[in-house]
Design a protein around this motif. Structure first.
Motif, mmCIF file in Angstrom:
data_model
loop_
_atom_site.group_PDB
_atom_site.id
_atom_site.type_symbol
_atom_site.label_atom_id
_atom_site.label_comp_id
_atom_site.label_asym_id
_atom_site.label_seq_id
_atom_site.Cartn_x
_atom_site.Cartn_y
_atom_site.Cartn_z
ATOM 1 N N ASN A 195 0.871 -1.412 -0.088
ATOM 2 C CA ASN A 195 0.240 -0.186 0.108
ATOM 3 C C ASN A 195 0.808 1.250 0.046
ATOM 4 N N ASP A 196 2.260 1.031 -0.443
ATOM 5 C CA ASP A 196 3.049 2.201 -0.531
ATOM 6 C C ASP A 196 3.307 2.898 0.805
ATOM 7 N N ILE A 197 3.271 2.201 1.903
ATOM 8 C CA ILE A 197 3.529 2.712 3.343
ATOM 9 C C ILE A 197 4.808 2.095 3.791
ATOM 10 N N THR A 198 5.794 2.725 4.276
ATOM 11 C CA THR A 198 7.052 2.485 4.854
ATOM 12 C C THR A 198 6.356 1.809 6.255
ATOM 13 N N PRO A 199 6.853 0.609 6.443
ATOM 14 C CA PRO A 199 6.449 0.155 7.894
ATOM 15 C C PRO A 199 6.997 0.774 9.112
ATOM 16 N N ILE A 200 8.459 1.221 8.808
ATOM 17 C CA ILE A 200 8.976 1.903 10.272
ATOM 18 C C ILE A 200 9.789 2.955 9.664
ATOM 19 N N ALA A 201 9.352 4.177 10.598
ATOM 20 C CA ALA A 201 10.257 5.371 10.179
ATOM 21 C C ALA A 201 11.401 5.375 11.303
ATOM 22 N N PHE A 202 12.764 5.233 10.867
ATOM 23 C CA PHE A 202 13.937 5.077 11.641
ATOM 24 C C PHE A 202 14.720 6.259 11.620
ATOM 25 N N PRO A 203 14.728 6.936 12.712
ATOM 26 C CA PRO A 203 15.409 8.309 12.868
ATOM 27 C C PRO A 203 17.070 7.920 13.134
ATOM 28 N N GLY A 204 17.678 7.203 12.147
ATOM 29 C CA GLY A 204 19.078 6.952 12.244
ATOM 30 C C GLY A 204 20.039 7.894 12.415
ATOM 31 N N ALA A 205 19.661 9.130 12.036
ATOM 32 C CA ALA A 205 20.723 10.409 11.945
ATOM 33 C C ALA A 205 21.109 10.771 13.562
ATOM 34 N N ASP A 206 19.984 10.809 14.501
ATOM 35 C CA ASP A 206 20.197 11.419 15.612
ATOM 36 C C ASP A 206 19.910 10.390 16.726
ATOM 37 N N ILE A 207 18.965 9.761 16.690
ATOM 38 C CA ILE A 207 18.363 8.706 17.541
ATOM 39 C C ILE A 207 19.348 7.431 17.419
ATOM 40 N N GLY A 208 19.355 7.104 16.220
ATOM 41 C CA GLY A 208 20.061 5.902 15.716
ATOM 42 C C GLY A 208 19.150 4.558 16.314
ATOM 43 N N PRO A 209 19.910 3.526 16.632
ATOM 44 C CA PRO A 209 18.881 2.481 17.101
ATOM 45 C C PRO A 209 18.802 2.298 18.704
ATOM 46 N N ASN A 210 18.965 3.348 19.414
ATOM 47 C CA ASN A 210 18.872 3.508 20.877
ATOM 48 C C ASN A 210 17.847 2.846 21.336
ATOM 49 N N GLN A 211 16.613 3.046 20.811
ATOM 50 C CA GLN A 211 15.711 2.400 21.283
ATOM 51 C C GLN A 211 14.959 1.080 20.733
ATOM 52 N N MET A 212 15.201 1.121 19.685
ATOM 53 C CA MET A 212 14.633 -0.150 18.682
ATOM 54 C C MET A 212 15.354 -1.510 18.964
ATOM 55 N N MET A 213 16.588 -1.289 19.294
ATOM 56 C CA MET A 213 17.571 -2.298 19.832
ATOM 57 C C MET A 213 16.938 -3.100 21.010
ATOM 58 N N ASN A 214 16.126 -2.267 21.896
ATOM 59 C CA ASN A 214 15.700 -3.185 23.048
ATOM 60 C C ASN A 214 14.726 -4.242 22.717
ATOM 61 N N SER A 215 13.618 -3.608 21.805
ATOM 62 C CA SER A 215 12.429 -4.628 21.451
ATOM 63 C C SER A 215 12.706 -5.659 20.436
ATOM 64 N N ASN A 266 16.595 12.357 10.186
ATOM 65 C CA ASN A 266 16.556 12.636 11.630
ATOM 66 C C ASN A 266 15.434 12.575 12.265
ATOM 67 N N GLN A 267 15.200 12.711 13.633
ATOM 68 C CA GLN A 267 13.976 12.575 14.342
ATOM 69 C C GLN A 267 12.919 13.153 13.989
ATOM 70 N N ASP A 268 13.099 14.492 13.435
ATOM 71 C CA ASP A 268 11.703 15.332 12.985
ATOM 72 C C ASP A 268 11.361 14.896 11.641
ATOM 73 N N SER A 269 12.071 14.423 10.720
ATOM 74 C CA SER A 269 11.722 13.781 9.624
ATOM 75 C C SER A 269 10.873 12.595 9.616
ATOM 76 N N ALA A 270 11.518 11.700 10.624
ATOM 77 C CA ALA A 270 10.834 10.556 10.718
ATOM 78 C C ALA A 270 9.337 10.480 11.522
ATOM 79 N N MET A 271 9.428 11.584 12.398
ATOM 80 C CA MET A 271 8.208 11.887 13.077
ATOM 81 C C MET A 271 7.080 12.535 12.027
ATOM 82 N N GLN A 272 7.418 13.242 10.928
ATOM 83 C CA GLN A 272 6.616 13.801 9.953
ATOM 84 C C GLN A 272 6.192 12.816 9.179
#
Length: 432
Positions: A195-215, A266-272
């Motif tokens: 459906n042309d939707i990216t499953p996960i927006a990943f803010p690698g430039a500033d947050i990186g894998p800090n959060q996603m690595m946990n789950s 970056n974070q703002d772009s991923a959130m958008q």
């Protein structure tokens, strides 16, 4: 010569006149009564009776609500004023210890769990809060993260869920069920891509894998002591638990579960991306839910951590962290005033105001969650099997950097085996 004498005489006359005016002015002030003078003395005395404490933290987005809460505190405690300073989180992690050193800054300060807590503890900057009555205002299950050798050195204020936030409305519209196994998770991702939707927006430039690595690793390495064993030399990153986690990241990256140039976003772009419904999930956590709602008030949000094992192998449903830990600087000369401020923050009505206006779950007892997002997700606190964020159980900063770096290397094209081996070399250099 006459011209010079005339100038001199004029100057003398000017000085005499000014002195007379000054005398008259002084007399007028005196004759007008003592109110202005005594008022100044009263103001000076009042300033002397007010103790200013310094409160430092990293959540600049919470300044507005803290300003209001501080105003309430100062009204109830007229002898104490609070000077708040906020810093970017990365800067705060790097510089907090130095700011606390002489006791003039951070009478009340905040600490991240994990490496920052250990660093500040080793420097001896925590005041023991074990005997303070306000400790009882916090959920007992959350307090351990702020303890060391039986002493309560800090009290965590926020309950954060460090796992992807997802668009529930989008899932309902597309008829997608929340996955409970790795095969279902893959099917979900493929439906989103179709459906042309990216499953996960990943803010690698500033947050990186800090959060996603946990789950990503929560069910690959069910042993909650895994990083303690890694740092003691009993475990290695080249074993299956970490290789499998890196392979899962590789699968996400190579199969389009993450957006293009994930490491450069970056974070703002991923959130958008999530706000614009270009992406279904944001790979950060609950602390971004309020900001997402500000970008798109129509979003209905929930939590959807990646499931990387079969349904039979699932032990943990998600990740939580007790963070934004409140503490009193041991070098402070205003400890009692600092404790009074923490006690005020731990009152249920004040904590409820902070929770609802910032979109944060808290560790304080009897908080009343009014916002829709908090009500929709509060069941994760009591009803879900979540584990404490593994990353915060890494004590050595160099080891943490190596672990996170191995994920970034895989996302950059390095094989999981090679990335794990490079990271393990760093670990071995830092084994105690």
């Amino acid at each position: 010569m006459k011209k010079k004498l005339g100038m001199f005489a004029g100057l003398v006359l000017f000085v005499v006149l000014m002195a007379a005016c000054a005398a008259d002015s002084s007399q007028e002030e005196s004759d007008s009564g003592d109110s202005n003078s005594s008022g100044s003395e009263d103001s000076s005395a009042e300033n002397q009776d007010t103790t200013e404490i310094s409160f430092i933290h990293w959540r600049g987005e919470d300044e507005e609500v803290f300003d209001d809460i501080i105003g309430q505190f100062e009204e109830e405690n007229p002898g104490i004023s609070v000077q708040m300073n906020t810093y970017p989180s990365e800067q705060y992690q790097s510089n907090a210890q130095q700011m606390l050193r002489d006791g003039s800054t951070g009478d009340v300060f905040t600490s991240f769990p994990g490496t920052q807590f250990e660093t500040i503890n080793n420097a001896g900057f925590f005041t023991d809060l074990s005997d303070e009555e306000f400790v009882n205002n916090f959920a007992e299950t959350s307090l351990e993260v702020g303890q060391s050798e039986g002493s309560q050195l800090a009290v965590p204020y926020q309950m954060v869920f460090n796992m992807p936030v997802y668009n529930k409305g989008m899932f309902e519209e597309l008829g997608i069920e929340v996955p409970t196994s790795w095969s279902e998770y893959q099917a979900m991702a493929e439906t989103l891509k179709e459906n042309d939707i990216t499953p996960i927006a990943f803010p690698g430039a500033d947050i990186g894998p800090n959060q996603m690595m946990n789950s990503m690793m929560m069910n690959n390495a069910k042993n909650e002591d895994i990083f303690a064993q890694l740092e003691s030399g009993e475990e290695t990153l080249t074993n299956d638990w970490w290789i499998n986690t890196l392979e899962d990241f590789q699968h996400f990256n190579e199969n389009g579960y993450l957006q293009e140039d994930a490491l450069g976003t970056n974070q703002d772009s991923a959130m958008q991306m999530v706000a614009d419904e270009e992406a279904a999930m944001l790979a950060t956590g609950s602390y971004h839910m309020a900001s997402l709602k500000e970008l798109n008030s129509d979003l209905e949000l929930g939590f959807l951590p990646p499931i990387t094992v079969s349904e039979e192998e699932v032990e943990y449903e998600g990740i939580h962290t007790a963070t934004f830990m409140l503490a009193v600087n041991k070098n402070s000369e205003k400890k009692e005033e600092a404790k009074a401020f923490i006690e005020f923050l731990s009152q249920p009505d004040i904590a409820s105001q902070y929770a609802n206006e910032t979109g944060q779950h808290l560790t304080v007892n009897d908080v009343d969650y009014e916002s829709e997002s908090l009500q929709n997700t509060s069941h994760w606190i009591d009803e879900k099997d979540t584990r404490f964020q593994p990353r915060y159980l890494i004590k050595e900063a160099a080891v943490e950097d190596a672990v996170l770096g191995s994920i970034e290397n895989v996302l950059g094209g390095t094989s999981p085996e090679e990335a794990a081996d490079e990271a393990q070399q760093v670990v071995e250099e830092n084994i105690d």
